[in-house]
Design a protein around this motif. Structure first.
Motif, PDB file in Angstrom:
ATOM      1  N   LEU A   1       0.801  -1.176  -0.143  1.00 54.47           N
ATOM      2  CA  LEU A   1       0.063  -0.044  -0.073  1.00 54.47           C
ATOM      3  C   LEU A   1       0.911   1.215   0.122  1.00 54.47           C
ATOM      4  O   LEU A   1       1.864   1.261   0.673  1.00 54.47           O
ATOM      5  N   PHE A   2       0.379   2.175  -0.935  1.00 53.11           N
ATOM      6  CA  PHE A   2       1.274   3.466  -0.693  1.00 53.11           C
ATOM      7  C   PHE A   2       0.021   4.551  -0.296  1.00 53.11           C
ATOM      8  O   PHE A   2      -0.973   4.984  -0.979  1.00 53.11           O
ATOM      9  N   VAL A   3       0.298   5.073   1.057  1.00 52.69           N
ATOM     10  CA  VAL A   3      -0.587   6.009   1.657  1.00 52.69           C
ATOM     11  C   VAL A   3      -0.256   7.385   1.508  1.00 52.69           C
ATOM     12  O   VAL A   3       1.107   7.654   1.829  1.00 52.69           O
ATOM     13  N   THR A   4      -1.110   8.096   0.931  1.00 50.71           N
ATOM     14  CA  THR A   4      -0.622   9.644   0.823  1.00 50.71           C
ATOM     15  C   THR A   4      -1.693  10.514   1.267  1.00 50.71           C
ATOM     16  O   THR A   4      -2.838   9.837   1.341  1.00 50.71           O
ATOM     17  N   ALA A   5      -1.638  11.702   1.113  1.00 51.65           N
ATOM     18  CA  ALA A   5      -2.555  12.767   1.481  1.00 51.65           C
ATOM     19  C   ALA A   5      -1.929  14.065   1.250  1.00 51.65           C
ATOM     20  O   ALA A   5      -0.697  14.255   1.052  1.00 51.65           O
ATOM     21  N   SER A   6      -2.629  15.141   0.630  1.00 51.72           N
ATOM     22  CA  SER A   6      -2.080  16.577   0.319  1.00 51.72           C
ATOM     23  C   SER A   6      -1.257  17.125   1.551  1.00 51.72           C
ATOM     24  O   SER A   6      -1.542  16.761   2.859  1.00 51.72           O
TER      25      SER A   6
ATOM     26  N   VAL B   1      19.554   7.356  -1.924  1.00 54.26           N
ATOM     27  CA  VAL B   1      19.651   5.911  -1.506  1.00 54.26           C
ATOM     28  C   VAL B   1      18.138   5.694  -0.952  1.00 54.26           C
ATOM     29  O   VAL B   1      17.552   6.702  -0.178  1.00 54.26           O
ATOM     30  N   ALA B   2      17.195   4.748  -1.666  1.00 53.77           N
ATOM     31  CA  ALA B   2      16.110   4.168  -1.215  1.00 53.77           C
ATOM     32  C   ALA B   2      15.100   5.552  -0.716  1.00 53.77           C
ATOM     33  O   ALA B   2      14.639   5.734   0.120  1.00 53.77           O
ATOM     34  N   PRO B   3      15.067   6.384  -1.849  1.00 53.64           N
ATOM     35  CA  PRO B   3      14.072   7.529  -1.703  1.00 53.64           C
ATOM     36  C   PRO B   3      12.695   6.912  -1.527  1.00 53.64           C
ATOM     37  O   PRO B   3      12.364   5.674  -2.028  1.00 53.64           O
ATOM     38  N   LEU B   4      11.740   7.769  -1.070  1.00 53.37           N
ATOM     39  CA  LEU B   4      10.393   7.468  -0.871  1.00 53.37           C
ATOM     40  C   LEU B   4       9.744   7.525  -2.299  1.00 53.37           C
ATOM     41  O   LEU B   4       9.850   8.490  -2.983  1.00 53.37           O
ATOM     42  N   ARG B   5       9.203   6.366  -2.712  1.00 52.35           N
ATOM     43  CA  ARG B   5       8.421   6.248  -3.797  1.00 52.35           C
ATOM     44  C   ARG B   5       7.305   5.073  -3.955  1.00 52.35           C
ATOM     45  O   ARG B   5       7.784   4.198  -3.143  1.00 52.35           O
ATOM     46  N   GLN B   6       6.558   5.159  -4.825  1.00 47.27           N
ATOM     47  CA  GLN B   6       5.444   4.272  -4.731  1.00 47.27           C
ATOM     48  C   GLN B   6       5.886   2.864  -5.633  1.00 47.27           C
ATOM     49  O   GLN B   6       6.293   2.938  -6.766  1.00 47.27           O
ATOM     50  N   ALA B   7       6.029   1.857  -5.114  1.00 46.43           N
ATOM     51  CA  ALA B   7       6.425   0.673  -5.817  1.00 46.43           C
ATOM     52  C   ALA B   7       5.503   0.394  -6.879  1.00 46.43           C
ATOM     53  O   ALA B   7       4.340   0.656  -6.885  1.00 46.43           O
ATOM     54  N   GLY B   8       6.006  -0.002  -8.139  1.00 40.07           N
ATOM     55  CA  GLY B   8       5.270  -0.323  -9.260  1.00 40.07           C
ATOM     56  C   GLY B   8       3.866  -1.068  -8.998  1.00 40.07           C
ATOM     57  O   GLY B   8       2.785  -0.920  -9.521  1.00 40.07           O
ATOM     58  N   ASP B   9       3.954  -1.994  -8.181  1.00 38.08           N
ATOM     59  CA  ASP B   9       3.008  -2.836  -7.951  1.00 38.08           C
ATOM     60  C   ASP B   9       2.170  -2.573  -6.401  1.00 38.08           C
ATOM     61  O   ASP B   9       1.251  -3.423  -5.849  1.00 38.08           O
ATOM     62  N   ALA B  10       2.263  -1.619  -6.012  1.00 41.08           N
ATOM     63  CA  ALA B  10       1.733  -0.892  -4.769  1.00 41.08           C
ATOM     64  C   ALA B  10       0.296  -0.207  -4.971  1.00 41.08           C
ATOM     65  O   ALA B  10       0.319   0.201  -6.078  1.00 41.08           O
ATOM     66  N   THR B  11      -0.756  -0.683  -4.328  1.00 39.38           N
ATOM     67  CA  THR B  11      -2.038   0.273  -4.451  1.00 39.38           C
ATOM     68  C   THR B  11      -1.963   1.436  -3.860  1.00 39.38           C
ATOM     69  O   THR B  11      -1.601   1.669  -2.605  1.00 39.38           O
TER      70      THR B  11
ATOM     71  N   THR C   1      -5.628   9.557   1.338  1.00 40.11           N
ATOM     72  CA  THR C   1      -6.566   9.636   2.597  1.00 40.11           C
ATOM     73  C   THR C   1      -6.948  11.188   2.525  1.00 40.11           C
ATOM     74  O   THR C   1      -7.488  11.529   3.807  1.00 40.11           O
ATOM     75  N   THR C   2      -6.653  11.820   1.545  1.00 37.77           N
ATOM     76  CA  THR C   2      -7.022  13.454   1.914  1.00 37.77           C
ATOM     77  C   THR C   2      -8.396  13.926   2.361  1.00 37.77           C
ATOM     78  O   THR C   2      -8.556  14.367   3.188  1.00 37.77           O
ATOM     79  N   HIS C   3      -9.178  13.093   1.710  1.00 36.58           N
ATOM     80  CA  HIS C   3     -10.630  13.384   1.827  1.00 36.58           C
ATOM     81  C   HIS C   3     -11.390  12.201   2.624  1.00 36.58           C
ATOM     82  O   HIS C   3     -12.674  12.029   2.763  1.00 36.58           O
ATOM     83  N   LEU C   4     -10.485  11.403   3.254  1.00 39.36           N
ATOM     84  CA  LEU C   4     -10.960  10.318   4.184  1.00 39.36           C
ATOM     85  C   LEU C   4     -10.907  10.416   5.609  1.00 39.36           C
ATOM     86  O   LEU C   4      -9.866  10.830   6.085  1.00 39.36           O
ATOM     87  N   ASP C   5     -11.973  10.171   6.483  1.00 37.09           N
ATOM     88  CA  ASP C   5     -11.772  10.134   7.821  1.00 37.09           C
ATOM     89  C   ASP C   5     -10.996   8.857   8.080  1.00 37.09           C
ATOM     90  O   ASP C   5     -10.716   7.856   7.282  1.00 37.09           O
ATOM     91  N   ILE C   6     -10.534   8.691   9.438  1.00 36.48           N
ATOM     92  CA  ILE C   6      -9.629   7.597   9.709  1.00 36.48           C
ATOM     93  C   ILE C   6     -10.426   6.419   9.541  1.00 36.48           C
ATOM     94  O   ILE C   6      -9.706   5.367   9.165  1.00 36.48           O
ATOM     95  N   GLU C   7     -11.751   6.040  10.092  1.00 39.61           N
ATOM     96  CA  GLU C   7     -12.256   5.059   9.882  1.00 39.61           C
ATOM     97  C   GLU C   7     -12.503   4.401   8.464  1.00 39.61           C
ATOM     98  O   GLU C   7     -12.599   3.136   8.206  1.00 39.61           O
ATOM     99  N   THR C   8     -12.995   5.489   7.530  1.00 37.28           N
ATOM    100  CA  THR C   8     -13.166   4.977   6.112  1.00 37.28           C
ATOM    101  C   THR C   8     -11.969   4.690   5.503  1.00 37.28           C
ATOM    102  O   THR C   8     -11.766   3.769   4.817  1.00 37.28           O
ATOM    103  N   ALA C   9     -10.822   5.342   5.861  1.00 42.31           N
ATOM    104  CA  ALA C   9      -9.569   4.954   5.440  1.00 42.31           C
ATOM    105  C   ALA C   9      -9.052   3.652   6.013  1.00 42.31           C
ATOM    106  O   ALA C   9      -8.710   2.631   5.113  1.00 42.31           O
ATOM    107  N   VAL C  10      -9.437   3.080   7.083  1.00 40.86           N
ATOM    108  CA  VAL C  10      -8.993   1.831   7.569  1.00 40.86           C
ATOM    109  C   VAL C  10      -9.690   0.738   6.868  1.00 40.86           C
ATOM    110  O   VAL C  10      -9.220  -0.107   6.265  1.00 40.86           O
ATOM    111  N   ALA C  11     -11.093   1.186   6.746  1.00 42.56           N
ATOM    112  CA  ALA C  11     -11.896   0.083   6.020  1.00 42.56           C
ATOM    113  C   ALA C  11     -11.490  -0.013   4.723  1.00 42.56           C
ATOM    114  O   ALA C  11     -11.436  -1.276   4.316  1.00 42.56           O
ATOM    115  N   ARG C  12     -11.237   1.109   3.962  1.00 42.27           N
ATOM    116  CA  ARG C  12     -10.513   0.790   2.495  1.00 42.27           C
ATOM    117  C   ARG C  12      -9.309   0.202   2.479  1.00 42.27           C
ATOM    118  O   ARG C  12      -9.109  -0.851   1.591  1.00 42.27           O
ATOM    119  N   ALA C  13      -8.391   0.247   3.426  1.00 42.93           N
ATOM    120  CA  ALA C  13      -6.972  -0.355   3.585  1.00 42.93           C
ATOM    121  C   ALA C  13      -7.214  -1.732   3.659  1.00 42.93           C
ATOM    122  O   ALA C  13      -6.509  -2.618   3.309  1.00 42.93           O
TER     123      ALA C  13
END
Ligand code: DC
Length: 215
Positions: free
Chosen positions: A133-138, A178-188, A192-204
């Motif tokens: 999983l690659f988790v981001t927000a603005s 070295v090992a910069p932060l980036r989304q792996a090609g096979d990550a989803t 979470t910019t517009h999600l509250d924590i419970e919705t984000a947990v459910a989606r994850a």
């Protein structure tokens, strides 16, 4: 038997730590917040009065790492986060922490599976993870969340200062050689910019269950 590994990466204050903890709880997997390792090294350098960008100082700190620093009340401070981000850009520090992380993923306490969260779990530490999983927000929403957290702890930092800290850390973590932060090609991607924590947990959890093939 290979146990399932869930890799969760993302920038500072994206919510990845909370998601990782909750996923691990629900599935009964062990959880490793790998940022704590880099924070312990950064804090050790600061406590010695040394410069976290100095490779020799960081190397000394990681070689003599005192694990009780993982319980230090200053571990989660933004100053420690900044120092962690600096030592994390040094290859020898990353090399020294690699085996510990891979070993945790291969032999997680409890023997069911592991959730690791950080910046390079899906790309470097566990490239064969069952789910990534690659988790981001603005940056603005991450700053707001972090600001409210700090305010509750009595901090006087303004939201603008917190946003600047986050942008500086993002630039360092994503821009390092070295090992910069980036989304792996096979990550989803989970934004979470517009999600509250419970919705984000459910989606994850939906993504993780689908990835593991369980209902
Ligand atoms: O996730 P965190 O804020 O606790 O991480 C602190 C710093 O550690 C982060 O700015 C970059 C570094 N880090 C890293 O480079 N690789 C990881 N797997 C985890 C953290």
């Amino acid at each position: 038997m290979t146990l399932p590994v869930i890799a969760i990466d993302g920038p500072a204050a994206s919510g990845k730590g909370t998601l990782a903890r909750r996923i691990a709880q629900v599935l009964g997997f062990a959880h490793l917040d790998t940022g704590r390792l880099y924070r312990a090294v950064g804090l050790a350098v600061l406590k010695r009065g040394e410069d976290p960008t100095d490779p020799a100082a960081a190397q000394r700190a990681v070689e003599a790492l005192d694990l009780s620093l993982l319980e230090d009340p200053d571990l989660r401070s933004d100053t420690t986060g900044g120092a962690a981000s600096k030592v994390a850009a040094i290859q020898t520090v990353r090399d020294a922490l690699l085996d510990f992380q891979r070993n945790f993923a291969a032999h997680p306490p409890g023997g069911k599976g592991a959730v690791l969260d950080g910046r390079d779990i899906g790309t470097i530490i566990c490239p064969d993870a069952a789910v990534k999983l690659f988790v981001t927000a603005s940056p603005e929403i991450r700053a707001k969340r972090r600001f409210l957290e700090l305010q509750a702890q009595g901090s006087t930092r303004t939201e603008e200062q917190v946003l600047t800290d986050i942008q500086t850390r993002d630039a360092r973590d994503s821009g390092r050689a070295v090992a910069p932060l980036r989304q792996a090609g096979d990550a989803t991607l989970l934004d979470t910019t517009h999600l509250d924590i419970e919705t984000a947990v459910a989606r994850a959890l939906e993504i993780v269950r689908a990835g593991l093939g369980v209902t």
